[in-house]
Scaffold this motif. Sequence first.
Motif, PDB file in Angstrom:
ATOM      1  N   ALA A 123      -4.958  18.230 -10.645  1.00  0.00           N
ATOM      2  CA  ALA A 123      -5.425  17.617 -11.888  1.00  0.00           C
ATOM      3  C   ALA A 123      -4.734  16.270 -12.090  1.00  0.00           C
ATOM      4  O   ALA A 123      -3.520  16.178 -12.109  1.00  0.00           O
ATOM      5  CB  ALA A 123      -5.140  18.543 -13.062  1.00  0.00           C
ATOM      6  N   ASN A 124      -5.526  15.223 -12.207  1.00  0.00           N
ATOM      7  CA  ASN A 124      -5.062  13.851 -12.466  1.00  0.00           C
ATOM      8  C   ASN A 124      -4.329  13.199 -11.300  1.00  0.00           C
ATOM      9  O   ASN A 124      -3.746  12.142 -11.471  1.00  0.00           O
ATOM     10  CB  ASN A 124      -4.175  13.788 -13.717  1.00  0.00           C
ATOM     11  CG  ASN A 124      -4.896  14.246 -14.948  1.00  0.00           C
ATOM     12  OD1 ASN A 124      -6.061  13.940 -15.138  1.00  0.00           O
ATOM     13  ND2 ASN A 124      -4.220  15.005 -15.782  1.00  0.00           N
ATOM     14  N   LEU A 125      -4.296  13.822 -10.143  1.00  0.00           N
ATOM     15  CA  LEU A 125      -3.660  13.224  -8.974  1.00  0.00           C
ATOM     16  C   LEU A 125      -4.683  13.035  -7.875  1.00  0.00           C
ATOM     17  O   LEU A 125      -5.624  13.814  -7.752  1.00  0.00           O
ATOM     18  CB  LEU A 125      -2.528  14.123  -8.454  1.00  0.00           C
ATOM     19  CG  LEU A 125      -1.349  14.378  -9.389  1.00  0.00           C
ATOM     20  CD1 LEU A 125      -0.375  15.335  -8.733  1.00  0.00           C
ATOM     21  CD2 LEU A 125      -0.655  13.086  -9.759  1.00  0.00           C
ATOM     22  N   ASP A 126      -4.481  12.012  -7.042  1.00  0.00           N
ATOM     23  CA  ASP A 126      -5.379  11.852  -5.906  1.00  0.00           C
ATOM     24  C   ASP A 126      -4.919  12.757  -4.771  1.00  0.00           C
ATOM     25  O   ASP A 126      -3.867  13.398  -4.848  1.00  0.00           O
ATOM     26  CB  ASP A 126      -5.510  10.389  -5.482  1.00  0.00           C
ATOM     27  CG  ASP A 126      -4.245   9.788  -4.893  1.00  0.00           C
ATOM     28  OD1 ASP A 126      -3.396  10.525  -4.346  1.00  0.00           O
ATOM     29  OD2 ASP A 126      -4.099   8.557  -4.960  1.00  0.00           O
ATOM     30  N   VAL A 127      -5.692  12.816  -3.718  1.00  0.00           N
ATOM     31  CA  VAL A 127      -5.394  13.744  -2.621  1.00  0.00           C
ATOM     32  C   VAL A 127      -4.060  13.417  -1.951  1.00  0.00           C
ATOM     33  O   VAL A 127      -3.322  14.320  -1.552  1.00  0.00           O
ATOM     34  CB  VAL A 127      -6.554  13.811  -1.604  1.00  0.00           C
ATOM     35  CG1 VAL A 127      -6.675  12.519  -0.809  1.00  0.00           C
ATOM     36  CG2 VAL A 127      -6.399  14.996  -0.679  1.00  0.00           C
ATOM     37  N   GLY A 128      -3.720  12.146  -1.835  1.00  0.00           N
ATOM     38  CA  GLY A 128      -2.457  11.766  -1.214  1.00  0.00           C
ATOM     39  C   GLY A 128      -1.265  12.217  -2.035  1.00  0.00           C
ATOM     40  O   GLY A 128      -0.280  12.737  -1.493  1.00  0.00           O
TER      41      GLY A 128
ATOM     42  N   THR B 181      -1.041  16.090  -1.858  1.00  0.00           N
ATOM     43  CA  THR B 181      -0.515  16.531  -0.567  1.00  0.00           C
ATOM     44  C   THR B 181       0.978  16.233  -0.459  1.00  0.00           C
ATOM     45  O   THR B 181       1.754  17.065   0.027  1.00  0.00           O
ATOM     46  CB  THR B 181      -1.289  15.855   0.585  1.00  0.00           C
ATOM     47  OG1 THR B 181      -2.675  16.185   0.443  1.00  0.00           O
ATOM     48  CG2 THR B 181      -0.797  16.323   1.931  1.00  0.00           C
ATOM     49  N   THR B 182       1.393  15.071  -0.935  1.00  0.00           N
ATOM     50  CA  THR B 182       2.806  14.711  -0.909  1.00  0.00           C
ATOM     51  C   THR B 182       3.638  15.707  -1.705  1.00  0.00           C
ATOM     52  O   THR B 182       4.677  16.186  -1.238  1.00  0.00           O
ATOM     53  CB  THR B 182       3.009  13.288  -1.473  1.00  0.00           C
ATOM     54  OG1 THR B 182       2.329  12.365  -0.626  1.00  0.00           O
ATOM     55  CG2 THR B 182       4.476  12.918  -1.559  1.00  0.00           C
ATOM     56  N   LEU B 183       3.187  16.035  -2.905  1.00  0.00           N
ATOM     57  CA  LEU B 183       3.929  16.982  -3.729  1.00  0.00           C
ATOM     58  C   LEU B 183       3.924  18.380  -3.127  1.00  0.00           C
ATOM     59  O   LEU B 183       4.932  19.085  -3.164  1.00  0.00           O
ATOM     60  CB  LEU B 183       3.387  16.988  -5.157  1.00  0.00           C
ATOM     61  CG  LEU B 183       3.577  15.687  -5.944  1.00  0.00           C
ATOM     62  CD1 LEU B 183       3.037  15.829  -7.350  1.00  0.00           C
ATOM     63  CD2 LEU B 183       5.025  15.246  -5.962  1.00  0.00           C
ATOM     64  N   SER B 184       2.805  18.778  -2.547  1.00  0.00           N
ATOM     65  CA  SER B 184       2.725  20.089  -1.896  1.00  0.00           C
ATOM     66  C   SER B 184       3.726  20.181  -0.749  1.00  0.00           C
ATOM     67  O   SER B 184       4.435  21.186  -0.608  1.00  0.00           O
ATOM     68  CB  SER B 184       1.305  20.347  -1.369  1.00  0.00           C
ATOM     69  OG  SER B 184       0.384  20.422  -2.425  1.00  0.00           O
ATOM     70  N   LEU B 185       3.786  19.158   0.050  1.00  0.00           N
ATOM     71  CA  LEU B 185       4.720  19.125   1.174  1.00  0.00           C
ATOM     72  C   LEU B 185       6.169  19.132   0.679  1.00  0.00           C
ATOM     73  O   LEU B 185       7.018  19.851   1.218  1.00  0.00           O
ATOM     74  CB  LEU B 185       4.455  17.891   2.042  1.00  0.00           C
ATOM     75  CG  LEU B 185       5.251  17.759   3.327  1.00  0.00           C
ATOM     76  CD1 LEU B 185       5.015  18.954   4.238  1.00  0.00           C
ATOM     77  CD2 LEU B 185       4.876  16.472   4.040  1.00  0.00           C
ATOM     78  N   ALA B 186       6.445  18.374  -0.370  1.00  0.00           N
ATOM     79  CA  ALA B 186       7.799  18.338  -0.931  1.00  0.00           C
ATOM     80  C   ALA B 186       8.203  19.700  -1.487  1.00  0.00           C
ATOM     81  O   ALA B 186       9.357  20.115  -1.357  1.00  0.00           O
ATOM     82  CB  ALA B 186       7.892  17.269  -2.012  1.00  0.00           C
ATOM     83  N   ILE B 187       7.267  20.408  -2.101  1.00  0.00           N
ATOM     84  CA  ILE B 187       7.548  21.746  -2.614  1.00  0.00           C
ATOM     85  C   ILE B 187       7.869  22.694  -1.463  1.00  0.00           C
ATOM     86  O   ILE B 187       8.808  23.477  -1.538  1.00  0.00           O
ATOM     87  CB  ILE B 187       6.369  22.272  -3.462  1.00  0.00           C
ATOM     88  CG1 ILE B 187       6.301  21.494  -4.776  1.00  0.00           C
ATOM     89  CG2 ILE B 187       6.496  23.769  -3.710  1.00  0.00           C
ATOM     90  CD1 ILE B 187       5.015  21.695  -5.549  1.00  0.00           C
TER      91      ILE B 187
ATOM     92  N   ILE C 213       2.074   8.910 -13.074  1.00  0.00           N
ATOM     93  CA  ILE C 213       1.719  10.314 -13.286  1.00  0.00           C
ATOM     94  C   ILE C 213       2.235  11.190 -12.140  1.00  0.00           C
ATOM     95  O   ILE C 213       2.726  12.294 -12.364  1.00  0.00           O
ATOM     96  CB  ILE C 213       0.202  10.510 -13.517  1.00  0.00           C
ATOM     97  CG1 ILE C 213      -0.062  11.931 -14.015  1.00  0.00           C
ATOM     98  CG2 ILE C 213      -0.598  10.201 -12.272  1.00  0.00           C
ATOM     99  CD1 ILE C 213      -1.412  12.105 -14.660  1.00  0.00           C
ATOM    100  N   GLY C 214       2.184  10.683 -10.923  1.00  0.00           N
ATOM    101  CA  GLY C 214       2.699  11.436  -9.777  1.00  0.00           C
ATOM    102  C   GLY C 214       4.207  11.588  -9.846  1.00  0.00           C
ATOM    103  O   GLY C 214       4.757  12.657  -9.556  1.00  0.00           O
ATOM    104  N   ARG C 215       4.901  10.539 -10.246  1.00  0.00           N
ATOM    105  CA  ARG C 215       6.364  10.599 -10.391  1.00  0.00           C
ATOM    106  C   ARG C 215       6.747  11.597 -11.479  1.00  0.00           C
ATOM    107  O   ARG C 215       7.672  12.391 -11.323  1.00  0.00           O
ATOM    108  CB  ARG C 215       6.919   9.217 -10.735  1.00  0.00           C
ATOM    109  CG  ARG C 215       6.798   8.217  -9.595  1.00  0.00           C
ATOM    110  CD  ARG C 215       7.112   6.806 -10.070  1.00  0.00           C
ATOM    111  NE  ARG C 215       8.486   6.673 -10.503  1.00  0.00           N
ATOM    112  CZ  ARG C 215       9.472   6.226  -9.735  1.00  0.00           C
ATOM    113  NH1 ARG C 215       9.215   5.862  -8.497  1.00  0.00           N
ATOM    114  NH2 ARG C 215      10.694   6.125 -10.192  1.00  0.00           N
ATOM    115  N   SER C 216       6.014  11.557 -12.575  1.00  0.00           N
ATOM    116  CA  SER C 216       6.277  12.473 -13.678  1.00  0.00           C
ATOM    117  C   SER C 216       6.075  13.923 -13.235  1.00  0.00           C
ATOM    118  O   SER C 216       6.891  14.799 -13.541  1.00  0.00           O
ATOM    119  CB  SER C 216       5.353  12.136 -14.847  1.00  0.00           C
ATOM    120  OG  SER C 216       5.504  13.066 -15.887  1.00  0.00           O
TER     121      SER C 216
END
Length: 100
Positions: free
Chosen positions: A12-17, A20-26, A40-43
């Motif tokens: 929600a509210n994020l692009d695919v990149g 994916t970046t957050l998923s990988l970091a998790i 929004i991605g940083r937040s």
Amino acid sequence: MVRVRPIAALAANLDVGETTTLSLAIEHRGLSLVLMDEAIGRSRARALGLRVTGLVGVLLAAKRSGLVPSVRPFLDRLRRSDFRLSEDFVLTVIEGAGEA
């Protein structure tokens, strides 16, 4: 090649990149630093308890490590591109880098 399954709740509210970046970091929590400039991605990254920095943070780290003598030329170049940096932010960064 690493295959990452994006976490749907992040999308929600994020692009695919960003998703994916957050998923990988998790998946690699504690071993990664998220490099992201979109607010929004940083937040979202911070809300997930992830370490996050942006391009300017990388430039400051490069200066502290002696990899670049000055951040000012990089900031000037970014400002001439479509990378948005406010004048106040640039002045704060330059002061923080000891270049004021």
